[in-house]
Write an enzyme that holds these catalytic residues in place. Structure first.
Site, PDB file in Angstrom:
ATOM      1  N   ARG A 179      14.341  16.563  -4.533  1.00 57.01           N
ATOM      2  CA  ARG A 179      14.755  16.705  -4.833  1.00 57.01           C
ATOM      3  C   ARG A 179      16.455  16.252  -3.351  1.00 57.01           C
ATOM      4  NH1 ARG A 179      16.732  16.699 -10.199  1.00 57.01           N
ATOM      5  NH2 ARG A 179      18.305  16.378  -9.120  1.00 57.01           N
ATOM      6  N   GLU A 217       1.078  -3.236  -0.478  1.00 59.68           N
ATOM      7  CA  GLU A 217       1.687  -2.196  -0.568  1.00 59.68           C
ATOM      8  C   GLU A 217       0.286  -1.065  -1.049  1.00 59.68           C
ATOM      9  OE1 GLU A 217       4.730  -0.637   0.892  1.00 59.68           O
ATOM     10  OE2 GLU A 217       5.873  -1.436  -0.592  1.00 59.68           O
ATOM     11  N   HIS A 265       3.998 -28.362   1.580  1.00 55.60           N
ATOM     12  CA  HIS A 265       3.790 -27.929   2.886  1.00 55.60           C
ATOM     13  C   HIS A 265       2.248 -27.368   3.657  1.00 55.60           C
ATOM     14  CE1 HIS A 265       7.347 -30.659   3.678  1.00 55.60           C
ATOM     15  NE2 HIS A 265       8.122 -29.138   3.199  1.00 55.60           N
TER      16      HIS A 265
HETATM   17  C1  AGP Z   1       8.578  -1.134   1.500  1.00 62.04           C
HETATM   18  O1  AGP Z   1       7.932  -0.373   0.084  1.00 62.04           O
HETATM   19  C2  AGP Z   1       7.435   0.037   3.009  1.00 62.04           C
HETATM   20  N1  AGP Z   1       6.910   1.412   2.635  1.00 62.04           N
HETATM   21  C3  AGP Z   1       7.925   0.032   4.230  1.00 62.04           C
HETATM   22  O2  AGP Z   1       7.690  -1.594   4.282  1.00 62.04           O
HETATM   23  C4  AGP Z   1       9.349   0.373   4.001  1.00 62.04           C
HETATM   24  O3  AGP Z   1       9.947  -0.031   3.884  1.00 62.04           O
HETATM   25  C5  AGP Z   1       9.312   0.078   6.193  1.00 62.04           C
HETATM   26  O4  AGP Z   1       8.677   0.959   6.870  1.00 62.04           O
HETATM   27  C6  AGP Z   1      11.131   0.404   6.479  1.00 62.04           C
HETATM   28  O5  AGP Z   1      10.832   1.698   6.959  1.00 62.04           O
HETATM   29  P1  AGP Z   1      12.608   2.299   6.476  1.00 62.04           P
HETATM   30  O6  AGP Z   1      13.096   1.437   5.521  1.00 62.04           O
HETATM   31  O7  AGP Z   1      12.990   3.585   5.969  1.00 62.04           O
HETATM   32  O8  AGP Z   1      13.568   1.503   7.949  1.00 62.04           O
END
Ligand code: AGP
Length: 618
Positions: A27, A498, A514
């Site tokens: 948390r 992901e 396109h």
């Molecule tokens: C999002 O689901 C991913 N875990 C990844 O793209 C993430 O958004 C990106 O690494 C940026 O992280 P941040 O927002 O902590 O900078």
């Protein structure tokens, strides 16, 4: 979101409290502390920055005796993560100590009143204001601690789960809640308090869930027939209902959900409420963002806004581009941080750079900020971790306050980022007079409705799970959207990629002709985000083009849609809302679709292969 634990009973409190903090570290974990009353009646408070292990090391040589205590693991909302701001907080006389999970919106007003009475403060927290208010009330109204807690909480606006110790009453543990969870555990001659049942379940399965605006007094002295009493903050006696815990520890940490990601998807109505708390005031038809208010001129004089971020945060930035250009009429560029930092961009002193990052530690975004700072730009960050590297190097910013996001796939942070950026666009537009008042008021009021509308979308979780079973075979997906929902298509594709390892691409729907339309086949599902909005008729045509080539379409549509629902193969409905707010609703089905497909495929949803929650390396 912080974690609180309390104990009073036959055993030494300290080991139980520390173990309980470890259970609650999911948390929040930027600092921790413990308060104990020992046999000599001394109230000892120990605090350390960092995780609970740091507190344990700090307490190794300390007096940790006593069979009553409270403890706290912090997720900072007010005040940097450090030992001064860590909980517990003493009252000025050091007779009381308090721990708190929540946000007191009117703490500044309460603090000013106490300072006029000569009270002084050591920390920047709203929590210290509360314990001073309780002590002030007790001393000046000549009442007992329970009554002082009740009277003080009647003045509080915001959310709280608190527990408080009084060294002059070492046989009494008091707690209260409103908006933040609080559970009491009933053991054999011992009692527990916690933010949830995870610190309690190994000792007892008998619990009492405290309700909003209730105060619980645990006073287990021998001649007391009711060691646990519950009243409202208005002192109305309540009959506590003892329930039996049925969940395992692991299930409890995930709130009963199988994965943190699903828990965090379902948390979004609450986390968005928390994120807007004290900022969107529907009653007063107003949005107040302190980071904007303190830096108005920088935004009003900006010739350009550059948004820099990575991944999901970059998608939030793309949505912000639509909102800022529509409402504030300031040109916006959205940059991948990794490209921006190396491509020798032109950056001017009157540029505003908005850096978006859930973790606040993404290396590329940090480097992009450094580059922009060297060129004299004003840095405004949107971050979820108070005191992280990115907010520390920014000139100002706005925290999203959604609590730790454990699932690697970002969900609740994304909707909070979009909400914060939309609020910022509206604030700038209203100040510049580039948004008409009627539209501004309509959107502000609709923002207040979004959490309940997300609840309605979440109600379709089973339907979406059924769709996932149908499409989990696919090797490729295409996601399409237009306008505000083009970035949502990109985000939906990223979610799927992901955590399920299925290839997916997001495209502006009109781009299909396109090139990508050559890909259409029955084997490649097409997800189309098609709520009622300005380009609705256009996207209907795009869907028809796909169907004409035997594509299979899953469409996200507005409730009551009569056009798309007749041509798409599968539909998921979201409530109608303002066009600029549709991403907050249309992204939810895409989060759930990705989650369920990943589960059907047996993937590690919370910790997908090759990924980390925070990419702190290039
Ligand atoms: C999002 O689901 C991913 N875990 C990844 O793209 C993430 O958004 C990106 O690494 C940026 O992280 P941040 O927002 O902590 O900078």
């Amino acid at each position: 979101m912080c974690g609180i634990v309390g104990y009073i009973g036959k055993r030494k409190a300290y080991p139980i409290l520390i173990k309980g903090l470890h259970r609650l570290e999911y948390r929040g974990y930027d600092s921790a502390g413990v308060a104990l009353i020992n046999e000599a009646g001394q109230l000892n408070v120990y605090k350390a920055k960092g995780k609970v292990a740091e507190l344990e090391a700090f307490c190794a040589e300390k007096d940790t005796c006593g069979n009553i205590g409270i403890a706290h693991t912090r997720w900072a909302t007010h005040g940097e993560p450090n030992t001064v701001n860590a909980h517990p907080h003493y009252s000025e006389s050091e007779r009381l100590a308090i721990i708190h999970n929540g946000i007191i919106e009117n703490y500044a007003v309460l603090k000013a009143g106490l300072m006029e009475q000569g009270y002084t403060f050591k920390s920047d927290t709203d929590t210290e204001v509360l314990v001073q208010l309780i002590e002030y009330t007790q001393v000046n109204r000549h009442v007992d601690l329970k009554t002082a807690v009740q009277l003080a909480l009647q003045q509080v606006i915001g959310a709280y789960a608190i527990s408080i110790l009084d060294k002059t009453h070492p046989d009494t543990l008091i707690a209260a809640r409103k908006g933040s969870p609080l559970v009491v555990g009933i053991g054999e001659d011992e009692y527990f308090l916690a933010s949830d049942a995870t610190p309690i379940v190994e000792y007892t399965d008998k619990v009492i869930y405290i309700e909003d605006e209730e105060v619980v007094v645990i006073h287990p002295v021998t001649d007391n027939p009711s060691p646990v009493t519950v009243t409202t903050i208005g002192n109305v006696q309540k009959t506590p209902e003892i329930k039996r815990l049925e969940l395992s520890l692991s299930q409890l940490e995930k709130g009963g959900y199988p994965h943190f990601m699903l828990k965090e998807i379902f948390e979004q109505p609450r986390t968005l409420t928390d994120s807007m708390r004290g900022r969107v005031n529907v009653r007063q038809d107003n949005i107040a963002l302190s980071g904007f208010i303190d830096n108005k001129d920088r935004f009003l004089n900006a010739k350009r806004i550059i948004i820099t971020a990575c991944g999901t945060s970059w998608h939030a930035g793309l949505i912000a581009m639509y909102a800022i250009e529509e409402f504030a009429q300031i040109p916006v560029e959205v940059e991948y941080s990794s490209e921006f930092r190396y491509r020798k961009p032109v950056i001017n002193k009157d540029d505003v750079v908005i850096a978006i990052s859930q973790s606040g530690e993404t290396a590329d975004t940090l480097a992009a900020i450094q580059l922009a700072k060297e060129k004299g730009a004003f840095i405004f960050s949107i971050c979820n971790v108070v005191g992280a590297s990115i907010p520390r190097v920014s000139d100002s910013g706005c925290y999203t306050h959604v609590g730790p996001e454990i699932g690697v796939a970002s969900t609740k942070a994304f909707t909070a980022q979009v909400t914060a950026l939309t609020m910022l666009a509206l604030c700038i537009g209203r100040e510049k007079g580039t948004i008409n008042e009627e539209q501004y008021l309509r959107i502000v009021r609709e923002l207040g409705q979004i959490p309940s509308k997300i609840e309605r979308v979440l109600g379709q979780d089973k339907l979406i799970g059924d769709f996932a079973k149908i499409f989990s075979y696919a090797q490729n997906f295409i996601y399409l959207g237009r306008g505000y929902n083009f970035p949502v298509a990109l985000e939906g594709a990223l979610k799927l990629k992901e955590i399920s390892y299925i290839h997916a691409e997001g495209y502006p729907a009109a781009e299909m002709k396109h090139g990508p339309i050559a890909l259409i086949s029955q084997e490649m599902p097409v997800v189309v985000v098609a709520p009622h909005c300005g380009t609705y008729e256009k996207i209907v045509s795009n869907i028809q083009e796909i169907k004409a080539r035997k594509g299979r379409v899953i469409a996200v549509v507005t409730e009551g849609d009569e056009l798309v629902s007749k041509i798409a193969d599968y539909c998921i409905e979201v409530p109608a809302t303002e066009e600029c707010l549709t991403p907050l609703l249309t992204v939810i089905p895409l989060q759930l679709l990705a989650y369920h497909i990943a589960v059907v495929k047996g993937c590690d949803v919370d910790q997908p292969r090759n990924l980390a929650k925070s990419v702190t390396v290039e």
